[in-house]
Design a protein around this motif. Structure first.
Motif, PDB file in Angstrom:
ATOM      1  N   UNK A 246       0.818  -1.210   0.000  1.00 16.71           N
ATOM      2  CA  UNK A 246       0.000   0.000   0.000  1.00 16.71           C
ATOM      3  C   UNK A 246       0.855   1.265   0.000  1.00 16.71           C
ATOM      4  N   UNK A 247       2.098   1.135   0.455  1.00 15.03           N
ATOM      5  CA  UNK A 247       2.979   2.294   0.561  1.00 15.03           C
ATOM      6  C   UNK A 247       3.135   3.089  -0.727  1.00 15.03           C
ATOM      7  N   UNK A 248       3.363   2.433  -1.879  1.00 10.24           N
ATOM      8  CA  UNK A 248       3.514   3.198  -3.119  1.00 10.24           C
ATOM      9  C   UNK A 248       2.292   4.044  -3.473  1.00 10.24           C
ATOM     10  N   UNK A 249       1.096   3.575  -3.119  1.00  6.44           N
ATOM     11  CA  UNK A 249      -0.109   4.346  -3.425  1.00  6.44           C
ATOM     12  C   UNK A 249      -0.236   5.559  -2.508  1.00  6.44           C
ATOM     13  N   UNK A 250       0.161   5.392  -1.244  1.00  5.37           N
ATOM     14  CA  UNK A 250       0.208   6.543  -0.343  1.00  5.37           C
ATOM     15  C   UNK A 250       1.219   7.569  -0.843  1.00  5.37           C
ATOM     16  N   UNK A 251       2.379   7.075  -1.295  1.00  3.65           N
ATOM     17  CA  UNK A 251       3.424   7.973  -1.795  1.00  3.65           C
ATOM     18  C   UNK A 251       2.953   8.715  -3.043  1.00  3.65           C
ATOM     19  N   UNK A 252       2.291   8.004  -3.962  1.00  6.51           N
ATOM     20  CA  UNK A 252       1.791   8.637  -5.180  1.00  6.51           C
ATOM     21  C   UNK A 252       0.775   9.721  -4.852  1.00  6.51           C
ATOM     22  N   UNK A 253      -0.134   9.427  -3.945  1.00  3.68           N
ATOM     23  CA  UNK A 253      -1.145  10.418  -3.567  1.00  3.68           C
ATOM     24  C   UNK A 253      -0.494  11.638  -2.917  1.00  3.68           C
ATOM     25  N   UNK A 254       0.546  11.417  -2.132  1.00  2.00           N
ATOM     26  CA  UNK A 254       1.254  12.535  -1.493  1.00  2.00           C
ATOM     27  C   UNK A 254       1.939  13.412  -2.535  1.00  2.00           C
ATOM     28  N   UNK A 255       2.548  12.788  -3.544  1.00  2.00           N
ATOM     29  CA  UNK A 255       3.195  13.553  -4.615  1.00  2.00           C
ATOM     30  C   UNK A 255       2.159  14.398  -5.353  1.00  2.00           C
ATOM     31  N   UNK A 256       1.016  13.820  -5.657  1.00  2.00           N
ATOM     32  CA  UNK A 256      -0.036  14.560  -6.349  1.00  2.00           C
ATOM     33  C   UNK A 256      -0.532  15.735  -5.505  1.00  2.00           C
ATOM     34  N   UNK A 257      -0.605  15.527  -4.194  1.00  2.00           N
ATOM     35  CA  UNK A 257      -1.031  16.623  -3.320  1.00  2.00           C
ATOM     36  C   UNK A 257      -0.010  17.759  -3.322  1.00  2.00           C
ATOM     37  N   UNK A 258       1.272  17.417  -3.274  1.00  4.12           N
ATOM     38  CA  UNK A 258       2.324  18.445  -3.242  1.00  4.12           C
ATOM     39  C   UNK A 258       2.213  19.370  -4.446  1.00  4.12           C
ATOM     40  N   UNK A 259       2.007  18.814  -5.625  1.00  2.00           N
ATOM     41  CA  UNK A 259       2.061  19.622  -6.840  1.00  2.00           C
ATOM     42  C   UNK A 259       0.687  20.065  -7.360  1.00  2.00           C
ATOM     43  N   UNK A 260      -0.344  19.252  -7.116  1.00  4.11           N
ATOM     44  CA  UNK A 260      -1.652  19.571  -7.715  1.00  4.11           C
ATOM     45  C   UNK A 260      -2.817  19.409  -6.751  1.00  4.11           C
ATOM     46  N   UNK A 261      -2.552  19.259  -5.471  1.00  5.04           N
ATOM     47  CA  UNK A 261      -3.622  18.983  -4.517  1.00  5.04           C
ATOM     48  C   UNK A 261      -4.725  20.023  -4.525  1.00  5.04           C
ATOM     49  N   UNK A 262      -4.348  21.295  -4.437  1.00  5.15           N
ATOM     50  CA  UNK A 262      -5.353  22.351  -4.391  1.00  5.15           C
ATOM     51  C   UNK A 262      -6.152  22.423  -5.693  1.00  5.15           C
ATOM     52  N   UNK A 263      -5.477  22.223  -6.828  1.00  9.08           N
ATOM     53  CA  UNK A 263      -6.177  22.268  -8.114  1.00  9.08           C
ATOM     54  C   UNK A 263      -7.145  21.095  -8.254  1.00  9.08           C
ATOM     55  N   UNK A 264      -6.731  19.914  -7.759  1.00  5.39           N
ATOM     56  CA  UNK A 264      -7.620  18.747  -7.834  1.00  5.39           C
ATOM     57  C   UNK A 264      -8.855  18.963  -6.976  1.00  5.39           C
ATOM     58  N   UNK A 265      -8.682  19.494  -5.766  1.00  6.03           N
ATOM     59  CA  UNK A 265      -9.820  19.769  -4.886  1.00  6.03           C
ATOM     60  C   UNK A 265     -10.743  20.804  -5.508  1.00  6.03           C
ATOM     61  N   UNK A 266     -10.158  21.861  -6.086  1.00  6.50           N
ATOM     62  CA  UNK A 266     -10.968  22.902  -6.721  1.00  6.50           C
ATOM     63  C   UNK A 266     -11.742  22.337  -7.901  1.00  6.50           C
ATOM     64  N   UNK A 267     -11.081  21.497  -8.696  1.00  9.72           N
ATOM     65  CA  UNK A 267     -11.754  20.884  -9.850  1.00  9.72           C
ATOM     66  C   UNK A 267     -12.923  20.024  -9.394  1.00  9.72           C
ATOM     67  N   UNK A 268     -12.711  19.259  -8.328  1.00  9.62           N
ATOM     68  CA  UNK A 268     -13.773  18.389  -7.813  1.00  9.62           C
ATOM     69  C   UNK A 268     -14.963  19.214  -7.312  1.00  9.62           C
ATOM     70  N   UNK A 269     -14.672  20.288  -6.565  1.00  6.11           N
ATOM     71  CA  UNK A 269     -15.745  21.092  -5.979  1.00  6.11           C
ATOM     72  C   UNK A 269     -16.538  21.826  -7.065  1.00  6.11           C
ATOM     73  N   UNK A 270     -15.835  22.316  -8.074  1.00 10.26           N
ATOM     74  CA  UNK A 270     -16.531  23.071  -9.114  1.00 10.26           C
ATOM     75  C   UNK A 270     -17.252  22.161 -10.112  1.00 10.26           C
ATOM     76  N   UNK A 271     -16.816  20.884 -10.194  1.00 15.33           N
ATOM     77  CA  UNK A 271     -17.417  19.958 -11.147  1.00 15.33           C
ATOM     78  C   UNK A 271     -18.603  19.212 -10.545  1.00 15.33           C
ATOM     79  N   UNK A 272     -18.467  18.807  -9.278  1.00 14.05           N
ATOM     80  CA  UNK A 272     -19.494  17.993  -8.638  1.00 14.05           C
ATOM     81  C   UNK A 272     -20.255  18.744  -7.555  1.00 14.05           C
TER      82      UNK A 272
END
Length: 258
Positions: free
Chosen positions: A232-258
Motif C-alpha cells: 500500500x505504501x507506493x499508493x500513499x506515496x503517489x497520492x502525497x506527490x499529487x497533493x504536493x504539486x496539484x492537490x489544491x487544483x484537484x480539490x478545486x476541480x472536484x468542488x466546481x465539477x461535482x
C-alpha cells in the motif's frame, strides 16, 4: 530560454546524483547495511565500483546496462530512480522556486521514492526512513510559513491514527493482519510534512488507485479471491506527490465539477 534550460538541467543533474544515493538506500536498508560505508560495490561480484562507472545515467548508457567487472545486467531500477529523482528535483524548484521550501519538499519526495521501491521489492517500509521523516517534518514546520507546527502535529496524529484504527478494526473483524505498521508510520510522516488537511485526500486517492490496481492484478492473474498481497505504501506515496504539486487544483476541480 537557454539560460532557463541550463538552470533546470543543472537541477536535474543534482537530483540524479541524489538518486544515485537513493539507490544505495533502496539496496542496503532492507538488508540492515550501512548506507555510508563501504563505498559502492557491484551487487553480483561485490567488487568496488570505480567513480567513472558510478556517474548517474551516463555510466549506465556507456556500459550498455552491464557491470564492467562481471558483465552482469544492471537492473533498470538504478537509472529509473536516478531519472525520477532528477525529475522531482526539477519539479520542486519549478513549483516552489530556488528556496529552502523546495529543498524540504525534495527531501520529502526523495524519502517517498526510497520507501516506494523498498516496499515494491520487499513489502516493508523501513523505520529508518519514516520515523526520522516524522521528526524532520515536525521540526521543519516550526520554521515554515506555509504550515504551522500545530497542523503538522495534527497531520502526524491524524494520519497515523486513522490507519491504526483501520488496521485494528480489520484484524478484529477478519482475524488477519491487513495493514502493516509501516503504512501507519508512513502516513504519519506524510501528515507531518503536509498537514492534516492533506490526509483525507491522500487516503481516498490511494485507496481508489490501490483498489483499481488490485482488481487489474486479480484479473491478469486470474484470481477470484480478494486475498492478493499488494503493498500500500507506493499508493500513499503517489497520492502525497499529487497533493504536493496539484492537490489544491484537484480539490478545486472536484468542488466546481461535482
Amino acid at each position: 530560454m537557454g539560460d532557463g534550460f541550463l538552470f533546470y538541467f543543472l537541477i536535474f543533474c543534482l537530483g540524479a546524483i541524489c538518486g544515485s544515493f537513493l539507490n544505495v538506500c533502496i539496496f542496503r536498508l532492507p538488508q540492515g547495511q550501512s548506507v555510508v560505508s563501504p563505498r559502492s560495490f557491484c551487487p553480483y561480484c561485490r567488487r568496488p565500483i570505480a567513480w567513472f562507472d558510478n556517474i548517474p545515467l551516463l555510466s549506465f548508457l556507456l556500459l550498455r546496462g552491464r557491470s564492467r567487472c562481471c558483465r552482469q545486467a544492471i537492473p533498470w531500477r538504478y537509472p529509473l530512480v536516478e531519472t525520477l529523482s532528477g525529475i522531482l528535483a526539477v519539479a520542486s524548484v519549478y513549483r516552489f522556486g530556488l528556496t529552502p521550501l523546495a529543498l524540504l519538499y525534495f527531501i520529502f519526495l526523495a524519502a517517498l521514492l526510497v520507501i516506494t521501491f523498498i516496499d515494491l521489492d520487499h513489502q516493508i517500509i523501513p523505520d529508518e526512513v519514516s520515523l526520522p521523516g516524522i521528526l524532520v517534518g515536525l521540526l521543519a514546520a516550526a520554521l515554515r510559513t506555509d504550515l504551522s507546527l500545530r497542523d503538522a502535529f495534527l497531520g502526524a496524529i491524524v494520519g497515523g491514527g486513522i490507519l491504526w484504527l483501520v488496521a485494528v478494526g480489520y484484524q478484529r473483524l477478519t482475524g488477519r493482519e491487513g495493514m502493516g505498521g509501516g503504512d501507519i508510520k508512513l502516513l504519519a510522516m506524510i501528515g507531518a510534512f503536509l498537514g492534516w488537511r492533506a490526509i483525507p485526500f491522500i487516503i481516498l486517492l490511494s485507496a481508489l488507485v490501490g483498489s483499481l490496481v488490485g482488481i487489474l492484478f486479480m484479473l491478469a492473474k486470474g484470481k477470484a479471491s480478494g486475498r492478493l498481497a499488494i503493498p500500500y505504501g507506493p499508493f500513499l506515496a503517489l497520492a502525497a506527490v499529487l497533493w504536493v504539486f496539484w492537490g489544491e487544483k484537484i480539490i478545486l476541480f472536484y468542488l466546481t465539477t461535482f
